[in-house]
Motif scaffolding. Structure first.
Motif, PDB file in Angstrom:
ATOM      1  N   ASP A 116       0.863  -1.192   0.000  1.00  0.00           N
ATOM      2  CA  ASP A 116       0.000   0.000   0.000  1.00  0.00           C
ATOM      3  C   ASP A 116       0.894   1.235   0.000  1.00  0.00           C
ATOM      4  O   ASP A 116       1.963   1.234   0.620  1.00  0.00           O
ATOM      5  CB  ASP A 116      -0.880   0.047   1.256  1.00  0.00           C
ATOM      6  CG  ASP A 116      -1.666  -1.236   1.491  1.00  0.00           C
ATOM      7  OD1 ASP A 116      -2.045  -1.883   0.499  1.00  0.00           O
ATOM      8  OD2 ASP A 116      -1.881  -1.580   2.673  1.00  0.00           O
ATOM      9  N   ALA A 117       0.439   2.296  -0.662  1.00  0.00           N
ATOM     10  CA  ALA A 117       1.219   3.537  -0.674  1.00  0.00           C
ATOM     11  C   ALA A 117       0.327   4.723  -0.994  1.00  0.00           C
ATOM     12  O   ALA A 117      -0.761   4.562  -1.561  1.00  0.00           O
ATOM     13  CB  ALA A 117       2.352   3.451  -1.704  1.00  0.00           C
ATOM     14  N   SER A 118       0.794   5.911  -0.620  1.00  0.00           N
ATOM     15  CA  SER A 118       0.046   7.134  -0.943  1.00  0.00           C
ATOM     16  C   SER A 118       0.986   8.323  -0.989  1.00  0.00           C
ATOM     17  O   SER A 118       2.083   8.290  -0.420  1.00  0.00           O
ATOM     18  CB  SER A 118      -1.058   7.391   0.095  1.00  0.00           C
ATOM     19  OG  SER A 118      -0.505   7.613   1.381  1.00  0.00           O
ATOM     20  N   ILE A 119       0.540   9.374  -1.672  1.00  0.00           N
ATOM     21  CA  ILE A 119       1.308  10.613  -1.769  1.00  0.00           C
ATOM     22  C   ILE A 119       0.330  11.770  -1.903  1.00  0.00           C
ATOM     23  O   ILE A 119      -0.771  11.597  -2.433  1.00  0.00           O
ATOM     24  CB  ILE A 119       2.285  10.566  -2.966  1.00  0.00           C
ATOM     25  CG1 ILE A 119       3.322  11.705  -2.879  1.00  0.00           C
ATOM     26  CG2 ILE A 119       1.540  10.587  -4.293  1.00  0.00           C
ATOM     27  CD1 ILE A 119       4.496  11.517  -3.825  1.00  0.00           C
ATOM     28  N   MET A 120       0.718  12.956  -1.388  1.00  0.00           N
ATOM     29  CA  MET A 120      -0.162  14.114  -1.454  1.00  0.00           C
ATOM     30  C   MET A 120       0.619  15.390  -1.704  1.00  0.00           C
ATOM     31  O   MET A 120       1.706  15.585  -1.160  1.00  0.00           O
ATOM     32  CB  MET A 120      -0.975  14.250  -0.167  1.00  0.00           C
ATOM     33  CG  MET A 120      -2.049  15.331  -0.239  1.00  0.00           C
ATOM     34  SD  MET A 120      -3.209  15.225   1.152  1.00  0.00           S
ATOM     35  CE  MET A 120      -4.379  16.512   0.683  1.00  0.00           C
ATOM     36  N   ASP A 121       0.045  16.237  -2.539  1.00  0.00           N
ATOM     37  CA  ASP A 121       0.609  17.533  -2.910  1.00  0.00           C
ATOM     38  C   ASP A 121      -0.037  18.614  -2.062  1.00  0.00           C
ATOM     39  O   ASP A 121      -1.236  18.870  -2.172  1.00  0.00           O
ATOM     40  CB  ASP A 121       0.338  17.776  -4.400  1.00  0.00           C
ATOM     41  CG  ASP A 121       0.899  19.093  -4.910  1.00  0.00           C
ATOM     42  OD1 ASP A 121       1.455  19.866  -4.102  1.00  0.00           O
ATOM     43  OD2 ASP A 121       0.789  19.348  -6.122  1.00  0.00           O
ATOM     44  N   GLY A 122       0.757  19.265  -1.215  1.00  0.00           N
ATOM     45  CA  GLY A 122       0.219  20.298  -0.337  1.00  0.00           C
ATOM     46  C   GLY A 122      -0.221  21.554  -1.053  1.00  0.00           C
ATOM     47  O   GLY A 122      -1.003  22.343  -0.516  1.00  0.00           O
TER      48      GLY A 122
END
Length: 351
Positions: A116-122
């Motif tokens: 599982d993985a995730s990424i977010m752009d602030g």
């Protein structure tokens, strides 16, 4: 004649002072305008005690953590984006068998490795995540592709893998993720089970011998020179997990969150509790709505709110001003920080 010489001396002195003042002022402006950036990584939290770690193994962890954070720091130093720094640093950790992500992922009850993985752009609040994949070499790259090249936030299982192939991400045979120590951990846990789990019986997950099987995760948060924040998290999940269990790592707001108005956060711990407490977003919300500092917000959530629910673990975070925090309520957490001055810190235990 003396009067003329005196006047010339005054003019020269004034010019010199003016030049020096101008030079000093320029230096001050340069210092004030010097770009500020920062990066923090973690490699999981749990019962990480010095007495349980050989000097050789300790050195291996420290070297890999420093390698990973320097990769991201170099990107930031050269004007690269926080998203790229987060992606590349996490990839280094995913490629190492030392951490429960990518190559070092733990085994499920059926003997597979599910990521599982995730990424977010602030800056845009855009995000991407993947869950339950078994053939994508670097799950963080898949999460990034979901964010950048699809209209969705999360993809799972075979569909996520089909998408990864279309994006030409590196696909490997599931055997790539096999590591002997992780496989042996699964066997020990299975031996420790006294009864089969069902919806009424959670005995195995509360067995003290496997209490740290929930904590392995890697993550990274960064602030770049443009003032943009980003966060990412990747994991192999919980040893002996069943029924397609998914933890907090791919859940935006629980395992990962970034907002340029506040901070970027990556979590590591017992995922079920981090999901219920919406840990990553809660820290940001305390800053935005109550005006707490990053440090105060992190302590409130990790040291007070999470334990009240029964949860353990930690977070790494960086705010919009470059302040960095590594907060955990376990015996240790693999972690490292690096600022715009190039100062690096690597830690493992609760110093």
């Amino acid at each position: 004649m003396k009067k003329i010489i005196y006047l010339l001396t005054l003019v020269f002195t004034f010019a010199s002072c003016k030049k020096e003042t101008k030079s000093t002022t320029t230096e001050m402006i340069d210092k004030q305008q010097s770009p500020k950036f920062a990066i923090v990584i973690h490699g999981g939290a749990g019962t990480i005690l010095k007495e349980n770690m050989s000097s050789e193994t300790e050195q291996e962890y420290k070297e890999k953590l420093e390698e990973a954070i320097r990769v991201g720091h170099d990107i930031l130093k050269n004007g690269g984006s926080s998203l790229d720094a987060v992606t590349k640093s996490i990839s280094v950790l995913e490629n190492s068998p030392l951490f429960n992500a990518g190559k070092g992922a733990v085994f499920t009850n059926s003997g597979t490795n599910e990521h599982d993985a995730s990424i977010m752009d602030g800056n845009t609040l855009n995000a991407g995540a993947s869950a339950g994949t078994t053939t994508v070499k670097n799950p963080i790259n898949l999460a990034r592709s979901v964010m950048d090249k699809s209209p969705h936030v999360m993809l799972s299982g075979k569909g996520a893998e089909d998408f990864a192939k279309k994006q030409r991400l590196e696909i490997v045979d599931p055997s790539y993720f096999y590591t002997q120590p992780r496989y042996e951990s699964l066997q020990r846990i299975k031996e420790s089970e006294k009864t089969e789990l069902d919806h009424d019986n959670k005995t195995a997950f509360y067995d003290p011998s496997i209490r740290d099987s929930k904590f392995g995760t890697v993550g990274c948060v960064a602030l770049d020179q443009s003032g943009n924040l980003a966060a990412g998290t990747s994991t192999g999940g919980m040893t002996n997990k069943r029924w397609g269990r998914i933890g907090d790592s791919p859940i935006i707001g629980a395992g990962t969150y970034a907002n340029n108005n506040t901070c970027a956060v990556s979590s590591t711990g017992w995922g079920e509790y981090f999901i219920r407490a919406v840990v990553a977003h809660d820290i940001s919300a305390l800053m935005e709505y109550k005006g707490l500092s990053l440090e105060a917000a992190a302590k409130e959530v990790i040291q007070k709110k999470l334990p009240k629910l029964g949860g353990n673990g930690g977070i790494i975070a960086v705010d919009k001003n470059g302040n960095m925090v590594m907060e955990f309520n376990t015996a240790g957490m693999f972690r490292a920080t690096m600022n715009s001055l190039g100062e690096v810190f690597v830690g493992m235990y609760k110093e």
